[in-house]
Design a protein around this motif. Sequence first.
Motif, PDB file in Angstrom:
ATOM      1  N   LYS A  41       0.864  -1.185   0.000  1.00 54.17           N
ATOM      2  CA  LYS A  41       0.000   0.000   0.000  1.00 54.17           C
ATOM      3  C   LYS A  41       0.890   1.221   0.000  1.00 54.17           C
ATOM      4  CE  LYS A  41      -3.998   1.893   2.527  1.00 54.17           C
ATOM      5  NZ  LYS A  41      -4.030   3.198   2.211  1.00 54.17           N
ATOM      6  N   ASP A  42       0.682   2.100  -0.954  1.00 51.60           N
ATOM      7  CA  ASP A  42       1.493   3.312  -1.097  1.00 51.60           C
ATOM      8  C   ASP A  42       2.983   2.983  -1.181  1.00 51.60           C
ATOM      9  OD1 ASP A  42      -0.863   4.833  -0.912  1.00 51.60           O
ATOM     10  OD2 ASP A  42      -0.715   4.901   1.284  1.00 51.60           O
ATOM     11  N   GLY A  43       3.322   1.887  -1.888  1.00 53.14           N
ATOM     12  CA  GLY A  43       4.707   1.493  -2.099  1.00 53.14           C
ATOM     13  C   GLY A  43       5.361   0.813  -0.912  1.00 53.14           C
ATOM     14  N   LYS A  44       4.631   0.579   0.154  1.00 55.44           N
ATOM     15  CA  LYS A  44       5.190  -0.021   1.366  1.00 55.44           C
ATOM     16  C   LYS A  44       4.535  -1.374   1.624  1.00 55.44           C
ATOM     17  CE  LYS A  44       5.363   0.685   6.323  1.00 55.44           C
ATOM     18  NZ  LYS A  44       4.757   1.372   7.436  1.00 55.44           N
ATOM     19  N   GLU A  45       5.361  -2.399   1.913  1.00 48.56           N
ATOM     20  CA  GLU A  45       4.820  -3.710   2.240  1.00 48.56           C
ATOM     21  C   GLU A  45       4.280  -3.680   3.660  1.00 48.56           C
ATOM     22  OE1 GLU A  45       7.274  -7.092   1.446  1.00 48.56           O
ATOM     23  OE2 GLU A  45       7.669  -6.454  -0.614  1.00 48.56           O
ATOM     24  N   THR A  46       3.041  -4.118   3.804  1.00 49.53           N
ATOM     25  CA  THR A  46       2.378  -4.113   5.102  1.00 49.53           C
ATOM     26  C   THR A  46       1.346  -5.225   5.110  1.00 49.53           C
ATOM     27  OG1 THR A  46       1.257  -2.699   6.725  1.00 49.53           O
ATOM     28  CG2 THR A  46       0.679  -2.364   4.403  1.00 49.53           C
ATOM     29  N   SER A  47       0.466  -5.228   6.066  1.00 54.11           N
ATOM     30  CA  SER A  47      -0.571  -6.250   6.143  1.00 54.11           C
ATOM     31  C   SER A  47      -1.786  -5.678   6.856  1.00 54.11           C
ATOM     32  CB  SER A  47      -0.049  -7.478   6.889  1.00 54.11           C
ATOM     33  OG  SER A  47       0.385  -7.110   8.185  1.00 54.11           O
ATOM     34  N   PHE A  48      -2.899  -6.400   6.747  1.00 56.42           N
ATOM     35  CA  PHE A  48      -4.106  -6.014   7.475  1.00 56.42           C
ATOM     36  C   PHE A  48      -4.938  -7.250   7.746  1.00 56.42           C
ATOM     37  CE2 PHE A  48      -5.534  -5.884   3.113  1.00 56.42           C
ATOM     38  CZ  PHE A  48      -6.808  -6.420   3.162  1.00 56.42           C
ATOM     39  N   PHE A  49      -5.752  -7.165   8.774  1.00 55.56           N
ATOM     40  CA  PHE A  49      -6.671  -8.241   9.106  1.00 55.56           C
ATOM     41  C   PHE A  49      -8.001  -7.972   8.428  1.00 55.56           C
ATOM     42  CE2 PHE A  49      -3.641  -8.557  12.573  1.00 55.56           C
ATOM     43  CZ  PHE A  49      -3.440  -9.924  12.646  1.00 55.56           C
ATOM     44  N   ALA A  50      -8.524  -8.988   7.746  1.00 58.02           N
ATOM     45  CA  ALA A  50      -9.800  -8.862   7.040  1.00 58.02           C
ATOM     46  C   ALA A  50     -10.893  -9.586   7.826  1.00 58.02           C
ATOM     47  CB  ALA A  50      -9.688  -9.472   5.647  1.00 58.02           C
ATOM     48  N   THR A  51     -12.100  -9.047   7.746  1.00 58.22           N
ATOM     49  CA  THR A  51     -13.246  -9.735   8.312  1.00 58.22           C
ATOM     50  C   THR A  51     -13.548 -10.952   7.447  1.00 58.22           C
ATOM     51  OG1 THR A  51     -14.821  -8.471   6.998  1.00 58.22           O
ATOM     52  CG2 THR A  51     -14.227  -7.562   9.167  1.00 58.22           C
ATOM     53  N   GLU A  52     -14.388 -11.838   7.936  1.00 57.29           N
ATOM     54  CA  GLU A  52     -14.718 -13.030   7.152  1.00 57.29           C
ATOM     55  C   GLU A  52     -15.400 -12.663   5.841  1.00 57.29           C
ATOM     56  OE1 GLU A  52     -16.869 -17.382   7.600  1.00 57.29           O
ATOM     57  OE2 GLU A  52     -16.581 -16.127   9.364  1.00 57.29           O
ATOM     58  N   ASN A  53     -16.299 -11.682   5.867  1.00 58.34           N
ATOM     59  CA  ASN A  53     -16.977 -11.268   4.633  1.00 58.34           C
ATOM     60  C   ASN A  53     -16.008 -10.629   3.646  1.00 58.34           C
ATOM     61  OD1 ASN A  53     -19.500 -12.220   5.349  1.00 58.34           O
ATOM     62  ND2 ASN A  53     -20.057 -10.329   6.392  1.00 58.34           N
ATOM     63  N   LEU A  54     -15.083  -9.807   4.127  1.00 62.76           N
ATOM     64  CA  LEU A  54     -14.086  -9.208   3.246  1.00 62.76           C
ATOM     65  C   LEU A  54     -13.160 -10.292   2.695  1.00 62.76           C
ATOM     66  CD1 LEU A  54     -12.731  -6.845   1.877  1.00 62.76           C
ATOM     67  CD2 LEU A  54     -11.525  -6.355   4.023  1.00 62.76           C
ATOM     68  N   HIS A  55     -12.799 -11.252   3.527  1.00 57.13           N
ATOM     69  CA  HIS A  55     -11.941 -12.358   3.078  1.00 57.13           C
ATOM     70  C   HIS A  55     -12.593 -13.120   1.924  1.00 57.13           C
ATOM     71  CE1 HIS A  55      -9.724 -16.095   2.927  1.00 57.13           C
ATOM     72  NE2 HIS A  55     -10.810 -16.752   3.304  1.00 57.13           N
ATOM     73  N   LYS A  56     -13.907 -13.359   2.002  1.00 53.20           N
ATOM     74  CA  LYS A  56     -14.604 -14.074   0.931  1.00 53.20           C
ATOM     75  C   LYS A  56     -14.493 -13.319  -0.393  1.00 53.20           C
ATOM     76  CE  LYS A  56     -17.917 -16.405   3.904  1.00 53.20           C
ATOM     77  NZ  LYS A  56     -19.319 -16.461   4.354  1.00 53.20           N
ATOM     78  N   LYS A  57     -14.500 -11.998  -0.333  1.00 51.92           N
ATOM     79  CA  LYS A  57     -14.393 -11.191  -1.561  1.00 51.92           C
ATOM     80  C   LYS A  57     -12.951 -11.132  -2.053  1.00 51.92           C
ATOM     81  CE  LYS A  57     -18.391  -8.517  -0.224  1.00 51.92           C
ATOM     82  NZ  LYS A  57     -18.924  -7.249   0.216  1.00 51.92           N
ATOM     83  N   LEU A  58     -11.990 -10.991  -1.135  1.00 59.15           N
ATOM     84  CA  LEU A  58     -10.581 -10.911  -1.528  1.00 59.15           C
ATOM     85  C   LEU A  58     -10.049 -12.253  -2.006  1.00 59.15           C
ATOM     86  CD1 LEU A  58      -9.106  -8.646   1.283  1.00 59.15           C
ATOM     87  CD2 LEU A  58      -9.344  -8.084  -1.130  1.00 59.15           C
ATOM     88  N   ASN A  59     -10.641 -13.338  -1.536  1.00 59.61           N
ATOM     89  CA  ASN A  59     -10.184 -14.671  -1.891  1.00 59.61           C
ATOM     90  C   ASN A  59     -10.330 -14.955  -3.380  1.00 59.61           C
ATOM     91  OD1 ASN A  59      -9.010 -17.076  -0.974  1.00 59.61           O
ATOM     92  ND2 ASN A  59     -10.980 -18.099  -0.932  1.00 59.61           N
ATOM     93  N   LEU A  60     -11.099 -14.135  -4.081  1.00 59.75           N
ATOM     94  CA  LEU A  60     -11.273 -14.292  -5.521  1.00 59.75           C
ATOM     95  C   LEU A  60     -10.079 -13.763  -6.304  1.00 59.75           C
ATOM     96  CD1 LEU A  60     -14.995 -13.158  -5.837  1.00 59.75           C
ATOM     97  CD2 LEU A  60     -14.108 -15.498  -5.797  1.00 59.75           C
ATOM     98  N   TYR A  61      -9.189 -13.029  -5.655  1.00 57.94           N
ATOM     99  CA  TYR A  61      -8.039 -12.414  -6.315  1.00 57.94           C
ATOM    100  C   TYR A  61      -6.754 -13.076  -5.838  1.00 57.94           C
ATOM    101  CZ  TYR A  61     -11.484  -8.958  -7.595  1.00 57.94           C
ATOM    102  OH  TYR A  61     -12.602  -8.356  -8.101  1.00 57.94           O
ATOM    103  N   GLY A  62      -5.756 -13.078  -6.687  1.00 59.22           N
ATOM    104  CA  GLY A  62      -4.497 -13.729  -6.360  1.00 59.22           C
ATOM    105  C   GLY A  62      -3.342 -12.761  -6.250  1.00 59.22           C
ATOM    106  N   GLN A  63      -2.166 -13.314  -6.073  1.00 56.61           N
ATOM    107  CA  GLN A  63      -0.935 -12.554  -5.944  1.00 56.61           C
ATOM    108  C   GLN A  63      -0.761 -11.622  -7.138  1.00 56.61           C
ATOM    109  OE1 GLN A  63       2.517 -15.030  -5.797  1.00 56.61           O
ATOM    110  NE2 GLN A  63       3.872 -13.384  -5.235  1.00 56.61           N
ATOM    111  N   GLY A  64      -0.416 -10.375  -6.849  1.00 50.33           N
ATOM    112  CA  GLY A  64      -0.189  -9.384  -7.886  1.00 50.33           C
ATOM    113  C   GLY A  64      -1.423  -8.590  -8.269  1.00 50.33           C
ATOM    114  N   SER A  65      -2.595  -9.013  -7.808  1.00 46.88           N
ATOM    115  CA  SER A  65      -3.828  -8.274  -8.114  1.00 46.88           C
ATOM    116  C   SER A  65      -3.858  -6.968  -7.318  1.00 46.88           C
ATOM    117  CB  SER A  65      -5.060  -9.097  -7.740  1.00 46.88           C
ATOM    118  OG  SER A  65      -5.145 -10.247  -8.525  1.00 46.88           O
ATOM    119  N   THR A  66      -4.296  -5.913  -7.986  1.00 48.00           N
ATOM    120  CA  THR A  66      -4.469  -4.622  -7.330  1.00 48.00           C
ATOM    121  C   THR A  66      -5.958  -4.365  -7.197  1.00 48.00           C
ATOM    122  OG1 THR A  66      -2.419  -3.806  -8.302  1.00 48.00           O
ATOM    123  CG2 THR A  66      -3.933  -2.155  -7.420  1.00 48.00           C
ATOM    124  N   VAL A  67      -6.392  -4.090  -5.962  1.00 51.99           N
ATOM    125  CA  VAL A  67      -7.814  -3.878  -5.698  1.00 51.99           C
ATOM    126  C   VAL A  67      -8.005  -2.639  -4.828  1.00 51.99           C
ATOM    127  CG1 VAL A  67      -8.453  -6.311  -5.906  1.00 51.99           C
ATOM    128  CG2 VAL A  67      -7.765  -5.416  -3.688  1.00 51.99           C
TER     129      VAL A  67
END
Length: 118
Positions: A41-67
């Motif tokens: 995010k903004d050129g910096k490697e970081t992480s975040f915790f996703a809710t279960e509903n957000l995880h279900k939506k993000l799980n459709l995308y793979g490495q290198g995807s920008t969302v």
Amino acid sequence: MENKDAIKLSPDSDNIVELLYDQPRTGSNNYGDWYLYGVRKDGKETSFFATENLHKKLNLYGQGSTVNIKKEEYAPNKSAWTVIPQNGSQPRTQSPSTNNTIDARTHDIHKQVCLKLA
């Protein structure tokens, strides 16, 4: 699970991130299941915790995807996270959890069964 570098997604603005991995780190604790996504995010490697509903939506995308992850209000005091692909990123056609490959061990077991039947 504690991660000192984890960020909180801003609920009132765009959160444009690039996924660094195909799958999040997962686990569970006293509060339930957690999903830790590694992102840029903004050129910096970081992480975040996703809710279960957000995880279900993000799980459709793979490495290198920008969302773009946005929190949208669909009724008074009711909101949900939406995931909008950016820069030509497309959802996968198949969920990564449904992996139908046969590994070497499974192949060996099949050979043994065939030998016993012969």
